[in-house]
Design an enzyme around this catalytic site. Structure first.
Site, PDB file in Angstrom:
ATOM      1  CG  HIS A 174      -5.149  -3.519  -3.544  1.00 14.85           C
ATOM      2  ND1 HIS A 174      -6.116  -2.562  -3.336  1.00 14.85           N
ATOM      3  CD2 HIS A 174      -4.140  -3.239  -2.682  1.00 14.85           C
ATOM      4  CE1 HIS A 174      -5.712  -1.745  -2.371  1.00 14.85           C
ATOM      5  NE2 HIS A 174      -4.514  -2.132  -1.969  1.00 14.85           N
ATOM      6  CB  SER A 176      -3.702   0.951  -0.854  1.00 17.22           C
ATOM      7  OG  SER A 176      -4.286  -0.127  -0.204  1.00 17.22           O
TER       8      SER A 176
HETATM    9  C1  GCU Z   1      -4.784  -3.481   3.935  1.00 17.09           C
HETATM   10  C2  GCU Z   1      -5.910  -2.690   4.545  1.00 17.09           C
HETATM   11  C3  GCU Z   1      -6.481  -1.681   3.547  1.00 17.09           C
HETATM   12  C4  GCU Z   1      -5.371  -0.843   2.958  1.00 17.09           C
HETATM   13  C5  GCU Z   1      -4.292  -1.739   2.402  1.00 17.09           C
HETATM   14  C6  GCU Z   1      -3.039  -1.001   1.928  1.00 17.09           C
HETATM   15  O1  GCU Z   1      -5.281  -4.332   2.952  1.00 17.09           O
HETATM   16  O2  GCU Z   1      -6.873  -3.571   4.984  1.00 17.09           O
HETATM   17  O3  GCU Z   1      -7.403  -0.841   4.190  1.00 17.09           O
HETATM   18  O4  GCU Z   1      -5.892   0.014   1.980  1.00 17.09           O
HETATM   19  O5  GCU Z   1      -3.840  -2.611   3.412  1.00 17.09           O
HETATM   20  O6  GCU Z   1      -2.826   0.134   2.241  1.00 17.09           O
HETATM   21  O7  GCU Z   1      -2.244  -1.649   1.245  1.00 17.09           O
END
Ligand code: GCU
Length: 449
Positions: A426, A279
């Site tokens: 995710h 992420s």
């Molecule tokens: C949010 C953000 C993402 C990121 C994520 C994370 O969802 O919008 O861009 O990758 O956080 O790091 O958990």
């Protein structure tokens, strides 16, 4: 006088009307709810910048020309996206724990890596970053995967001895933190993301660091974390090129690699370290791989916008949206691309290409629409010409070129380039690790690289 008075009244009215309309439009903007687009048919027509063409329009035809284009591409990402960090680092390492009986055949180490102010005359204490390392016992130094974690080294398993970070943590409001302090109750909460036994059983060391030890994840005006160690350097940069948090975290990863190089007792081969992140930390691992060619392999898991997803598709999270929610991750120049992606001089396939010819793994998840799995796949595919130029065999190129976006869980392996899609949300899960370790087996397992 009368005329004058009349004019003043008119002027007053104009100012009031202008003010009112300004406030309404600002308010409308602030309250405008962001509605992500997930409809492929609504993607505006776009053309990706050519990875192998210089800003002057020259075609890049060999590895030597790529060196210059690479430097140019890196600079474009520094100036337009992530910001600039210094080329120098200054660290000291202390091994604070070496537990040879941690697990049969595996030693658990904890290190303190002190990052020192660049200019010794600056009155700042060093920044102490705690590293946790599970290293298979072996006569020869072993390859490793290094990744930042989100909640603290103590969250990666139940080991009661692992130190709890003293730096800022996000208030989870679920009992695992006390405000922005990490506490005992968080021990082990992230264990599914760090399958240490799976990793060491396959012959790799697993190293991890809490990202907030390097830089807290909020806009602190360059006060804390690594940015706080270099006030003069930051002040010397044009304001819109000053580094955001991602650049700070990537710099910290390079400091940890310095520490691996300097610490023989770890028995980790610094020439065979893969950098991994999930992420926002997957955006970071890509940038670490781009800025530090010593990382032998680069792994980006579900990194989405600002990571491996093509900006120009604007599916799910967009540049404008990420710059609104997390402006401190990037530099200020990036703001000018809000709803203006086609003006970007780069796109994310070029960030991937900055890892070439090293092994690159891009991972997506089927339910992670916010990160645009297809945009991640297409960026991976569009990086292939750079890999080819740097020696990727034509049969591997063919695999990448002929691949289409997988429908369900599967992995595409093409020499140093790997893409996989996992069923699910995710996350960083076992299947992701299996794919990454398979690529590592093919690319990191030969000694003395
Ligand atoms: C949010 C953000 C993402 C990121 C994520 C994370 O969802 O919008 O861009 O990758 O956080 O790091 O958990």
């Amino acid at each position: 006088m009368q005329v004058h008075k009349y004019n003043n009244q008119m002027l007053g009215a104009i100012v009031v009307v202008a003010f009112l309309s300004m406030t309404t439009s600002t308010m409308a903007q602030a309250t405008k709810k962001f509605v992500p687009n997930y409809d492929e048919s609504k993607i505006p027509p776009y053309q990706l910048p050519a990875a192998l063409q210089t800003e002057n329009g020259d075609r890049v035809q060999n590895a030597e020309q790529w060196n210059d284009r690479r430097a140019e591409t890196l600079r474009l990402f520094e100036e337009h996206v992530f910001g600039i960090m210094p080329g120098q680092r200054n660290i000291k390492v202390k091994v604070v724990r070496s537990d040879r009986d941690y697990r049969p055949g595996v030693t658990r180490h904890e290190l303190d890596v002190s990052i020192l102010p660049l200019d010794a005359s600056i009155d700042r204490s060093p920044l102490v970053v705690q590293v946790l390392a599970d290293v298979p016992q072996s006569d020869a130094p072993v390859p490793a995967i290094l990744g930042l974690n989100f909640q603290g080294n103590h969250t990666i398993d139940e080991d009661p001895k692992t130190r709890i970070p003293t730096s800022w943590v996000r208030d989870r409001r679920n009992g695992t933190t006390d405000g922005s302090k990490a506490i005992e109750a968080g021990r082990g909460v992230a264990s599914t993301r760090w399958p240490s036994k799976m990793i060491t059983d396959r012959g790799y060391a697993m190293l991890t660091v809490y990202y907030g030890d390097i830089d807290p994840d909020f806009d602190d005006g360059f006060e804390n974390g690594v940015h706080g160690l270099m006030p003069e350097f930051i002040a010397s940069l044009p304001e819109n090129h000053r580094p955001g948090s991602i650049a700070g975290w990537a710099y910290g990863l390079s400091c940890v690699l310095d520490a691996i190089e300097q610490t023989e007792a770890l028995n980790v081969d610094a020439t065979r370290v893969g950098v991994l992140g999930h992420s926002r930390l997957g955006k970071t691992s890509l940038w670490a791989g781009a800025t530090d060619p010593r990382f032998a392999m680069v792994i980006s898991n579900d990194s989405g916008c600002g990571g491996t997803a093509l900006c120009r598709r604007a599916i799910g999270e967009t540049v404008a949206r990420i710059n609104t929610s997390f402006p401190h991750w990037f530099n200020d120049a990036y703001l000018q691309y809000n709803e203006n992606e086609s003006a970007l001089p780069i796109d994310q396939h070029q960030l991937i290409a900055l890892s070439a010819p090293r092994a690159i793994a891009v991972g997506s998840a089927t339910q992670d629409e916010w990160a645009d799995p297809k945009g991640e796949f297409l960026a991976w595919q569009a990086a292939a010409p750079v890999y080819q130029l740097l020696g990727m065999p034509s049969e591997d190129l063919k695999v990448v070129e002929e691949a289409s976006m997988p429908n369900g869980q599967s992995v595409i392996n093409a020499g140093p380039m790997q893409y996989h899609l996992r069923e699910g949300k995710h996350d960083l899960a076992d299947y992701d690790w299996q794919c990454y370790l398979d690529l590592a087996d093919r690319t990191l397992q030969t000694e003395s690289r």
